[in-house]
Design a protein around this motif. Structure first.
Motif, PDB file in Angstrom:
ATOM      1  N   ASP A 236      10.140  -7.669   5.011  1.00 54.62           N
ATOM      2  CA  ASP A 236       9.106  -7.355   5.993  1.00 54.62           C
ATOM      3  C   ASP A 236       8.551  -5.942   5.840  1.00 54.62           C
ATOM      4  OD1 ASP A 236      11.355  -6.010   6.734  1.00 54.62           O
ATOM      5  OD2 ASP A 236      11.390  -6.685   8.815  1.00 54.62           O
TER       6      ASP A 236
ATOM      7  N   GLN B  13       9.330  -3.574  -2.568  1.00 55.11           N
ATOM      8  CA  GLN B  13       8.932  -4.443  -1.468  1.00 55.11           C
ATOM      9  C   GLN B  13      10.107  -5.321  -1.074  1.00 55.11           C
ATOM     10  OE1 GLN B  13       4.786  -6.084  -1.400  1.00 55.11           O
ATOM     11  NE2 GLN B  13       5.801  -8.040  -1.653  1.00 55.11           N
TER      12      GLN B  13
ATOM     13  N   GLN C 163      -1.061  -4.785   7.472  1.00 54.66           N
ATOM     14  CA  GLN C 163       0.039  -3.870   7.186  1.00 54.66           C
ATOM     15  C   GLN C 163      -0.027  -2.681   8.153  1.00 54.66           C
ATOM     16  OE1 GLN C 163      -2.334  -4.910   4.973  1.00 54.66           O
ATOM     17  NE2 GLN C 163      -1.501  -5.044   2.874  1.00 54.66           N
TER      18      GLN C 163
ATOM     19  N   SER D  59       4.973  -1.935   7.043  1.00 55.94           N
ATOM     20  CA  SER D  59       5.377  -3.331   7.250  1.00 55.94           C
ATOM     21  C   SER D  59       4.306  -4.254   6.682  1.00 55.94           C
ATOM     22  CB  SER D  59       5.560  -3.605   8.746  1.00 55.94           C
ATOM     23  OG  SER D  59       4.325  -3.426   9.440  1.00 55.94           O
ATOM     24  N   TRP D  60       4.708  -5.470   6.368  1.00 56.54           N
ATOM     25  CA  TRP D  60       3.763  -6.479   5.913  1.00 56.54           C
ATOM     26  C   TRP D  60       4.301  -7.850   6.307  1.00 56.54           C
ATOM     27  CZ3 TRP D  60       4.241 -10.042   1.577  1.00 56.54           C
ATOM     28  CH2 TRP D  60       5.522 -10.072   1.020  1.00 56.54           C
ATOM     29  N   ASN D  61       3.445  -8.870   6.265  1.00 56.13           N
ATOM     30  CA  ASN D  61       3.867 -10.212   6.668  1.00 56.13           C
ATOM     31  C   ASN D  61       3.057 -11.242   5.902  1.00 56.13           C
ATOM     32  OD1 ASN D  61       5.021 -12.388   7.988  1.00 56.13           O
ATOM     33  ND2 ASN D  61       3.789 -12.157   9.840  1.00 56.13           N
ATOM     34  N   GLY D  62       3.620 -11.695   4.784  1.00 61.48           N
ATOM     35  CA  GLY D  62       2.985 -12.777   4.037  1.00 61.48           C
ATOM     36  C   GLY D  62       2.080 -12.337   2.910  1.00 61.48           C
TER      37      GLY D  62
ATOM     38  N   ASN E 284       0.085  -8.829   0.916  1.00 59.99           N
ATOM     39  CA  ASN E 284       0.097  -7.380   0.767  1.00 59.99           C
ATOM     40  C   ASN E 284      -0.923  -7.006  -0.311  1.00 59.99           C
ATOM     41  OD1 ASN E 284       0.777  -4.705   1.055  1.00 59.99           O
ATOM     42  ND2 ASN E 284       2.706  -4.851  -0.069  1.00 59.99           N
TER      43      ASN E 284
ATOM     44  N   ASP F 139      -4.491  -6.908   5.340  1.00 61.84           N
ATOM     45  CA  ASP F 139      -3.612  -8.001   5.753  1.00 61.84           C
ATOM     46  C   ASP F 139      -2.698  -7.631   6.928  1.00 61.84           C
ATOM     47  OD1 ASP F 139      -4.566  -9.576   3.543  1.00 61.84           O
ATOM     48  OD2 ASP F 139      -3.279  -8.366   2.253  1.00 61.84           O
TER      49      ASP F 139
END
Length: 375
Positions: free
Chosen positions: A290, A287, A319, A360-363, A365, A317
């Motif tokens: 982002d 990971q 993703q 992608s992820w943001n904050g 996961n 979330d």
């Protein structure tokens, strides 16, 4: 293949050699105990990694019978080549060289398998997106070699110039693979020693990233055959066969036209679906700021061979999938679904298949629960 059968086969070969003048000199020299060879890699080695079956068969039929493929993974005979082969390996779908090195995953694998020889085809999963510098990949290789020698100071190491990727995999992948493969011979020359030599296996030359792959990344049956043929001279050199491995260094990137599907179809699956028994595990392999790399492993816990499998899960979330391999993976809103490809749907009882992806992820996961079914 059992050790007892290998011993009987070797004894028969020695008896025949003694009876026929000149034949003994033609047979490869055999060790007193089986040489333990660990195929190390990602999904190209693991799922189904049928180059291993083809290589095993060629080694056996050319006289190298006193060998044992080792590792903590098994394909359960899923290649169905029409002949017996050693199922054991240390291939992990979705794993990268940098990830294995950074997380010190190799030492326990080595401790369990106790190899005399390691055959390493790694680096494919370090190519996605072009964000890992070449030097970081080589540094990872160096660390892995050090861990091999810490396990066994006499370790014989075979490192592959990995098979090409096409733009069907990612736009930057073909050039990045070429750069790694060009660097490997010089890197290996700087680390090789008399006690623990590094042999380079040229799996690049003559391999077509379009015609020999199913998706720009993973081999079809023709690709597996080319891999086995390219591994063979390097392995026999290490085993004492006197064969010199190829030395050509790639200078051009592979063809990048549309992917050609496999020319051979898998063995006909059963007409009745196995009753239940499908389990799935989800793992975040690595990971970054982002994005992340994940993988899902499907296991056939039934008593029958599956014809295919499917998996589904939900991202809670936000993703979003950006890349996948070893399965047809789609996302609709938060729902993700995956189905096997033509070559990894038939899972014998107890066998596994692994598919991987980038997202992608943001904050946050959050790890999702995965449902799977066999057909």
């Amino acid at each position: 293949m059992s050790r007892r059968f290998r011993t009987v086969l070797l004894a028969a070969a020695v008896t025949v050699a003694a009876a026929v003048p000149g034949l003994a000199a033609a047979l490869p020299a055999q060790a007193a105990t089986p040489v333990r060879i660990m195929p190390l890699g990602d999904s190209i080695t693991a799922g189904p990694g049928c180059w291993r079956a083809k290589l095993w068969h060629r080694l056996q039929t050319s006289g190298y019978t006193n060998i044992d493929f080792v590792g903590g993974q098994s394909d359960g005979g899923g290649c169905n080549p029409g002949y017996s082969y050693d199922f054991d390996h240390e291939g992990h779908g979705g794993f990268s060289a940098t990830g294995i090195a950074d997380n010190d995953q190799l030492p326990p694998w080595l401790a369990a398998a106790r190899p005399d020889v390691v055959m390493m085809h790694l680096g494919t999963n370090d190519m996605w997106g072009g964000y890992i510098p070449l030097q970081d990949k080589l540094n990872a290789f160096t660390k892995l070699v050090g861990q091999m020698r810490a396990n066994n100071p006499n370790m014989k190491i075979i490192v592959a110039q990995i098979i090409p990727m096409s733009t069907a995999a990612c736009a930057t992948c073909p050039a990045d693979v070429a750069a790694l493969d060009q660097a490997i011979p010089g890197w290996a020359a700087g680390l090789t020693t008399a006690q623990s030599p590094i042999t380079v296996a040229d799996l690049w030359t003559g391999y077509d990233a379009v015609a020999d792959n199913v998706d720009g990344t993973h081999p079809n049956d023709t690709g597996f055959q080319k891999m086995a043929d390219a591994w063979y001279p390097a392995v026999t050199r290490v085993l004492g066969g006197g064969t010199t491995p190829p030395t050509t260094i790639p200078t051009t990137t592979p063809t990048t036209a549309a992917t050609t599907p496999p020319t051979t179809q898998p063995t006909t699956p059963p007409t009745t679906a196995p009753a239940g028994g499908c389990t799935a595990t989800y793992k975040v392999v690595s990971q970054w700021a982002d994005g992340f790399q994940g993988e899902v492993t499907i296991r056939n816990g039934s008593a029958a061979t599956s014809a295919g499998w499917a998996a589904s899960f939900g991202f809670a979330d936000g993703q979003r999938l950006t890349q996948s391999w070893n399965a047809t993976v789609t996302q609709s809103a938060t729902a993700v679904s995956a189905r096997n490809l033509s070559w990894n749907g038939a899972l014998p009882a107890g066998a596994t298949a692994t598919f991987g992806f980038l997202a992608s992820w943001n904050g946050r996961n959050t790890t999702p629960a995965v449902n799977c079914t066999l057909s």
